[in-house]
Design a protein around this motif. Sequence first.
Motif, short mmCIF file in Angstrom:
data_model
loop_
_atom_site.label_atom_id
_atom_site.label_comp_id
_atom_site.label_asym_id
_atom_site.label_seq_id
_atom_site.Cartn_x
_atom_site.Cartn_y
_atom_site.Cartn_z
N SER A 22 -1.65 -6.94 -14.25
CA SER A 22 -0.77 -5.78 -14.10
C SER A 22 0.26 -5.98 -13.00
N HIS A 23 0.03 -6.98 -12.13
CA HIS A 23 0.97 -7.24 -11.03
C HIS A 23 1.52 -8.67 -11.12
N GLN A 24 1.58 -9.22 -12.32
CA GLN A 24 1.94 -10.63 -12.48
C GLN A 24 3.32 -10.97 -11.95
N ARG A 25 4.24 -10.03 -12.04
CA ARG A 25 5.61 -10.29 -11.58
C ARG A 25 5.84 -9.84 -10.16
N ASP A 26 4.78 -9.39 -9.49
CA ASP A 26 4.92 -8.87 -8.14
C ASP A 26 4.74 -9.96 -7.09
N THR A 27 5.35 -9.75 -5.94
CA THR A 27 5.02 -10.53 -4.76
C THR A 27 3.81 -9.89 -4.09
N LEU A 28 3.21 -10.60 -3.16
CA LEU A 28 2.10 -10.03 -2.42
C LEU A 28 2.57 -8.80 -1.64
N GLN A 29 3.80 -8.84 -1.14
CA GLN A 29 4.35 -7.71 -0.41
C GLN A 29 4.51 -6.48 -1.31
N ASP A 30 4.91 -6.71 -2.55
CA ASP A 30 5.03 -5.60 -3.51
C ASP A 30 3.69 -4.87 -3.64
N VAL A 31 2.61 -5.61 -3.74
CA VAL A 31 1.28 -5.02 -3.90
C VAL A 31 0.85 -4.31 -2.62
N PHE A 32 1.13 -4.93 -1.47
CA PHE A 32 0.83 -4.27 -0.21
C PHE A 32 1.47 -2.89 -0.14
N GLU A 33 2.74 -2.84 -0.54
CA GLU A 33 3.48 -1.57 -0.44
C GLU A 33 3.00 -0.56 -1.48
N LYS A 34 2.64 -1.03 -2.66
CA LYS A 34 2.15 -0.11 -3.69
C LYS A 34 0.86 0.57 -3.24
N PHE A 35 0.03 -0.18 -2.49
CA PHE A 35 -1.24 0.39 -2.02
C PHE A 35 -1.14 0.92 -0.59
N ARG A 36 0.08 0.89 -0.02
CA ARG A 36 0.36 1.47 1.29
C ARG A 36 -0.58 0.94 2.37
N LEU A 37 -0.72 -0.37 2.40
CA LEU A 37 -1.61 -0.98 3.39
C LEU A 37 -0.94 -1.01 4.77
N PRO A 38 -1.66 -0.71 5.83
CA PRO A 38 -1.11 -0.79 7.18
C PRO A 38 -0.68 -2.23 7.51
N GLN A 39 0.25 -2.37 8.44
CA GLN A 39 0.80 -3.68 8.76
C GLN A 39 -0.27 -4.67 9.21
N GLN A 40 -1.20 -4.23 10.04
CA GLN A 40 -2.24 -5.15 10.52
C GLN A 40 -3.13 -5.64 9.39
N VAL A 41 -3.42 -4.77 8.43
CA VAL A 41 -4.22 -5.18 7.27
C VAL A 41 -3.45 -6.19 6.44
#
Length: 366
Positions: A22-41
């Motif tokens: 479902s995230h094949q065309r995403d960067t890792l950063q795209d997924v981080f932002e979709k799940f609203r992960l804190p910067q340290q995580v």
Amino acid sequence: MASRKTVGRILSDGLAAILTASHQRDTLQDVFEKFRLPQQVQSVLASQWPDFLLPPSQLSFFAWVMLFTGYQRGAYYPTQHFEFVIESLVASIQSHAGEVCLNQQVDSYLLEGQAVTGVQVTDKTNGEEYTVMANTVVCNADPRGAAEQIGLEHFSKGVREKLNYGYSASNFMIYCTVKGLDLKAHGFGRWNTFHCGDDDINTSFDRMYVDHVYSNPSFAITTPGLMTEDRSDRSAGEEVVEILTVADYDYFAELLTRDRRRYLKVKRQIVDSIFDVIEDNYIPNFRQHVNFKVAGTPTTNERFCWAPNGNSYGSNMTPENISLNRLSHETSLERFYFCNASSGWPGFAGSFFNGMALSNRLLKPS
């Protein structure tokens, strides 16, 4: 009946496959932002960026998942170091009537119609030129470079599109040995250590790769001597320390061409900057224990490995290159196959996987 652990692994792998698709065309950063992960995580989850030499903003989420799930199954190191693995492969080839020919440069490929029938070779030790004919030609050099030697017009449109990849970033390596130092007492062991200069890995990466500033570097440290009981790779009382970070090929190539003294000075400055961080955060007085060190830049990678642009992993592991449309063994020419990080998967394990997959195909009864 499958064990609870096996069932759990199957379910875990299945869930990972669904999420990855479902995230094949995403960067890792795209997924981080979709799940609203804190910067340290984000920084913790992406701290192994040197394994890709890409920051989260560019790295394929699919590539990250493949490595992450692989580490969950276990990270392995050869009990007799990597040199023994290579020597064993050579011995296997020779024991099956094969021959390993060193210092032989492939100048061109012989093409008859749509079939590659052999190669034209130069012996770099004496300059002698000769021809090698073969029923099957497997190319483990850079696929794009080989295709350009043959002529891109001989390949199908689909293969030409897959060959249009960007190269992965290059690296800056420091190999050194230390003496009179207990690395285990300083927290090192059967693992790699990843140091992040900034909370945001994207910022740190760009500072080094784009701005060429290493005053606050991010890097990886590995201590191979602590991963096995075999001490054949070093003298008594010594330990090996390897350090890796990212580097821009164009920057170092221009430095080397324009001003070799400046090139060497920049190398020393980067080594000193990394050693400063090690002394401040990990091993006080580290320099006093270093009895050998050598540093390599992207141009070193190019010279010794013949890697175009000094690349580290073949094609760049961005979403564009890590997809179902990725280049494979197929070349559209008869009797000719690719077997390389860019036409399979990068890394040590990836190299074995690519080779086994192609050999199984070629040796499969027709």
